[in-house]
Design a protein around this motif. Structure first.
Motif, PDB file in Angstrom:
ATOM      1  N   GLU A 169       4.512   1.512   1.573  1.00  0.00           N
ATOM      2  CA  GLU A 169       5.541   2.325   0.931  1.00  0.00           C
ATOM      3  C   GLU A 169       5.151   3.774   1.206  1.00  0.00           C
ATOM      4  O   GLU A 169       4.065   4.205   0.826  1.00  0.00           O
ATOM      5  CB  GLU A 169       5.565   2.079  -0.571  1.00  0.00           C
ATOM      6  CG  GLU A 169       5.827   0.639  -0.953  1.00  0.00           C
ATOM      7  CD  GLU A 169       5.666   0.389  -2.439  1.00  0.00           C
ATOM      8  OE1 GLU A 169       6.391  -0.485  -2.945  1.00  0.00           O
ATOM      9  OE2 GLU A 169       4.821   1.043  -3.090  1.00  0.00           O
ATOM     10  N   VAL A 170       6.024   4.509   1.892  1.00  0.00           N
ATOM     11  CA  VAL A 170       5.679   5.859   2.314  1.00  0.00           C
ATOM     12  C   VAL A 170       6.701   6.847   1.768  1.00  0.00           C
ATOM     13  O   VAL A 170       7.909   6.636   1.882  1.00  0.00           O
ATOM     14  CB  VAL A 170       5.633   5.966   3.866  1.00  0.00           C
ATOM     15  CG1 VAL A 170       5.216   7.368   4.295  1.00  0.00           C
ATOM     16  CG2 VAL A 170       4.698   4.920   4.453  1.00  0.00           C
ATOM     17  N   SER A 171       6.180   7.930   1.179  1.00  0.00           N
ATOM     18  CA  SER A 171       7.037   9.013   0.694  1.00  0.00           C
ATOM     19  C   SER A 171       6.210  10.285   0.623  1.00  0.00           C
ATOM     20  O   SER A 171       4.985  10.244   0.491  1.00  0.00           O
ATOM     21  CB  SER A 171       7.594   8.700  -0.695  1.00  0.00           C
ATOM     22  OG  SER A 171       8.335   9.801  -1.190  1.00  0.00           O
ATOM     23  N   ASP A 172       6.905  11.398   0.701  1.00  0.00           N
ATOM     24  CA  ASP A 172       6.241  12.695   0.543  1.00  0.00           C
ATOM     25  C   ASP A 172       6.363  13.194  -0.893  1.00  0.00           C
ATOM     26  O   ASP A 172       6.018  14.331  -1.196  1.00  0.00           O
ATOM     27  CB  ASP A 172       6.808  13.718   1.519  1.00  0.00           C
ATOM     28  CG  ASP A 172       8.294  13.970   1.330  1.00  0.00           C
ATOM     29  OD1 ASP A 172       8.908  13.398   0.398  1.00  0.00           O
ATOM     30  OD2 ASP A 172       8.855  14.745   2.129  1.00  0.00           O
ATOM     31  N   GLY A 173       6.875  12.370  -1.777  1.00  0.00           N
ATOM     32  CA  GLY A 173       7.060  12.759  -3.163  1.00  0.00           C
ATOM     33  C   GLY A 173       8.407  13.409  -3.424  1.00  0.00           C
ATOM     34  O   GLY A 173       8.778  13.643  -4.564  1.00  0.00           O
ATOM     35  N   VAL A 207       0.873  -1.167   0.000  1.00  0.00           N
ATOM     36  CA  VAL A 207       0.000   0.000   0.000  1.00  0.00           C
ATOM     37  C   VAL A 207       0.910   1.215   0.000  1.00  0.00           C
ATOM     38  O   VAL A 207       1.711   1.402   0.915  1.00  0.00           O
ATOM     39  CB  VAL A 207      -0.934   0.027   1.232  1.00  0.00           C
ATOM     40  CG1 VAL A 207      -1.768   1.305   1.246  1.00  0.00           C
ATOM     41  CG2 VAL A 207      -1.827  -1.211   1.259  1.00  0.00           C
ATOM     42  N   GLN A 208       0.780   2.026  -1.045  1.00  0.00           N
ATOM     43  CA  GLN A 208       1.637   3.196  -1.174  1.00  0.00           C
ATOM     44  C   GLN A 208       0.909   4.413  -0.602  1.00  0.00           C
ATOM     45  O   GLN A 208      -0.213   4.724  -1.023  1.00  0.00           O
ATOM     46  CB  GLN A 208       1.972   3.412  -2.649  1.00  0.00           C
ATOM     47  CG  GLN A 208       3.089   4.383  -2.884  1.00  0.00           C
ATOM     48  CD  GLN A 208       3.456   4.410  -4.358  1.00  0.00           C
ATOM     49  OE1 GLN A 208       2.993   5.280  -5.079  1.00  0.00           O
ATOM     50  NE2 GLN A 208       4.251   3.447  -4.785  1.00  0.00           N
ATOM     51  N   LEU A 209       1.542   5.060   0.383  1.00  0.00           N
ATOM     52  CA  LEU A 209       0.987   6.263   0.989  1.00  0.00           C
ATOM     53  C   LEU A 209       1.816   7.462   0.567  1.00  0.00           C
ATOM     54  O   LEU A 209       3.039   7.478   0.740  1.00  0.00           O
ATOM     55  CB  LEU A 209       1.003   6.170   2.520  1.00  0.00           C
ATOM     56  CG  LEU A 209       0.152   5.096   3.180  1.00  0.00           C
ATOM     57  CD1 LEU A 209       0.306   5.162   4.696  1.00  0.00           C
ATOM     58  CD2 LEU A 209      -1.305   5.220   2.783  1.00  0.00           C
ATOM     59  N   TRP A 210       1.137   8.445   0.039  1.00  0.00           N
ATOM     60  CA  TRP A 210       1.772   9.706  -0.316  1.00  0.00           C
ATOM     61  C   TRP A 210       1.517  10.640   0.858  1.00  0.00           C
ATOM     62  O   TRP A 210       0.372  11.016   1.134  1.00  0.00           O
ATOM     63  CB  TRP A 210       1.145  10.228  -1.599  1.00  0.00           C
ATOM     64  CG  TRP A 210       1.826  11.387  -2.239  1.00  0.00           C
ATOM     65  CD1 TRP A 210       3.143  11.723  -2.160  1.00  0.00           C
ATOM     66  CD2 TRP A 210       1.218  12.351  -3.087  1.00  0.00           C
ATOM     67  NE1 TRP A 210       3.391  12.837  -2.911  1.00  0.00           N
ATOM     68  CE2 TRP A 210       2.217  13.238  -3.501  1.00  0.00           C
ATOM     69  CE3 TRP A 210      -0.079  12.544  -3.550  1.00  0.00           C
ATOM     70  CZ2 TRP A 210       1.966  14.320  -4.332  1.00  0.00           C
ATOM     71  CZ3 TRP A 210      -0.323  13.608  -4.386  1.00  0.00           C
ATOM     72  CH2 TRP A 210       0.696  14.480  -4.768  1.00  0.00           C
ATOM     73  N   ASP A 211       2.547  10.971   1.579  1.00  0.00           N
ATOM     74  CA  ASP A 211       2.468  11.748   2.824  1.00  0.00           C
ATOM     75  C   ASP A 211       2.444  13.245   2.491  1.00  0.00           C
ATOM     76  O   ASP A 211       3.451  13.937   2.602  1.00  0.00           O
ATOM     77  CB  ASP A 211       3.663  11.391   3.715  1.00  0.00           C
ATOM     78  CG  ASP A 211       3.578  11.999   5.100  1.00  0.00           C
ATOM     79  OD1 ASP A 211       2.524  12.571   5.446  1.00  0.00           O
ATOM     80  OD2 ASP A 211       4.570  11.901   5.839  1.00  0.00           O
ATOM     81  N   VAL A 212       1.264  13.701   2.079  1.00  0.00           N
ATOM     82  CA  VAL A 212       1.086  15.106   1.690  1.00  0.00           C
ATOM     83  C   VAL A 212      -0.100  15.695   2.448  1.00  0.00           C
ATOM     84  O   VAL A 212      -0.901  14.971   3.030  1.00  0.00           O
ATOM     85  CB  VAL A 212       0.848  15.256   0.173  1.00  0.00           C
ATOM     86  CG1 VAL A 212       2.077  14.813  -0.606  1.00  0.00           C
ATOM     87  CG2 VAL A 212      -0.383  14.490  -0.275  1.00  0.00           C
ATOM     88  N   ASP A 213      -0.208  16.983   2.404  1.00  0.00           N
ATOM     89  CA  ASP A 213      -1.284  17.676   3.100  1.00  0.00           C
ATOM     90  C   ASP A 213      -2.234  18.300   2.092  1.00  0.00           C
ATOM     91  O   ASP A 213      -2.352  19.512   2.007  1.00  0.00           O
ATOM     92  CB  ASP A 213      -0.677  18.748   4.015  1.00  0.00           C
ATOM     93  CG  ASP A 213      -1.560  19.034   5.206  1.00  0.00           C
ATOM     94  OD1 ASP A 213      -2.592  18.363   5.362  1.00  0.00           O
ATOM     95  OD2 ASP A 213      -1.218  19.938   5.982  1.00  0.00           O
ATOM     96  N   GLU A 214      -2.905  17.446   1.310  1.00  0.00           N
ATOM     97  CA  GLU A 214      -3.791  17.956   0.259  1.00  0.00           C
ATOM     98  C   GLU A 214      -5.264  17.665   0.502  1.00  0.00           C
ATOM     99  O   GLU A 214      -6.101  18.065  -0.282  1.00  0.00           O
ATOM    100  CB  GLU A 214      -3.387  17.356  -1.094  1.00  0.00           C
ATOM    101  CG  GLU A 214      -2.064  17.859  -1.585  1.00  0.00           C
ATOM    102  CD  GLU A 214      -1.778  17.442  -3.015  1.00  0.00           C
ATOM    103  OE1 GLU A 214      -2.576  16.713  -3.613  1.00  0.00           O
ATOM    104  OE2 GLU A 214      -0.730  17.863  -3.512  1.00  0.00           O
ATOM    105  N   GLY A 215      -5.589  16.957   1.572  1.00  0.00           N
ATOM    106  CA  GLY A 215      -6.985  16.547   1.750  1.00  0.00           C
ATOM    107  C   GLY A 215      -7.743  17.307   2.807  1.00  0.00           C
ATOM    108  O   GLY A 215      -8.881  16.997   3.084  1.00  0.00           O
ATOM    109  N   GLY A 216      -7.152  18.280   3.405  1.00  0.00           N
ATOM    110  CA  GLY A 216      -7.852  19.031   4.430  1.00  0.00           C
ATOM    111  C   GLY A 216      -7.293  18.758   5.814  1.00  0.00           C
ATOM    112  O   GLY A 216      -6.280  18.081   5.964  1.00  0.00           O
TER     113      GLY A 216
END
Length: 171
Positions: free
Chosen positions: A115-119, A75-84
């Protein structure tokens, strides 16, 4: 050259690892509760995004040339602050996994890797601990997935079994 014992070994799942089936069962009663993944001592950002779910069947040789095989779900998680300002509800995460399962065979007992990354930073591989309720959220602690030597791990398990060590007795 292969060792004399070239039977295919099924790589055991570390008992501390969570499977996708375990995770979905744990989330089932908390569909409206925010799901917070914790990674590196901090929560992932509230706008995290599940960018990909992959299922794989792996075949390999370990360091003693023993064949190994296992199933794994990533499960790939994109650790960003785009959803509120609020983390994704557990039910939405479960719905994403169910949607993937409609198109991709997901072995509910497969090893689960995040799999975790902030891009920007390189992707890091993590395993998940059992979810827990913490202050109105469901938290899942992610810890770095360590490497291991399967022959050594099997030998240690054999030694433990031979000595009578187990869950009922302290070693």
């Amino acid at each position: 050259m292969l060792s004399s014992d070239n039977r295919k070994n099924v790589a055991p799942i570390d008992p501390s690892d969570l499977t996708i089936g375990d995770l979905l069962v744990a989330l089932a009663d908390h569909t409206d509760t925010p799901l917070v993944f914790r990674c590196g001592g901090r929560p992932v950002k509230p706008g995290y995004h599940v960018t990909e779910v992959k299922a794989g069947q792996f075949a390999a040789l370990d360091c003693e040339a023993n064949p190994e095989s296992w199933s794994e779900i990533f499960v790939q998680l994109w650790d960003v602050d785009e959803g509120g300002p609020v983390h994704m509800p557990a039910g939405k995460f479960a719905a994403i996994i169910r949607k993937v399962a409609d198109h991709v065979a997901l072995d509910q007992a497969a090893k689960l890797t995040f799999e975790v990354s902030d891009g920007v930073r390189p992707m890091e591989l993590h395993r998940a601990a059992q979810p827990s309720l913490v202050g109105g959220t469901v938290e899942v602690e992610l810890s770095p997935r360590p490497s291991s030597c399967k022959p050594r791990d099997r030998w240690l398990e054999e030694q433990k079994a031979a000595s009578g060590c187990g869950a009922s007795r302290c070693c």
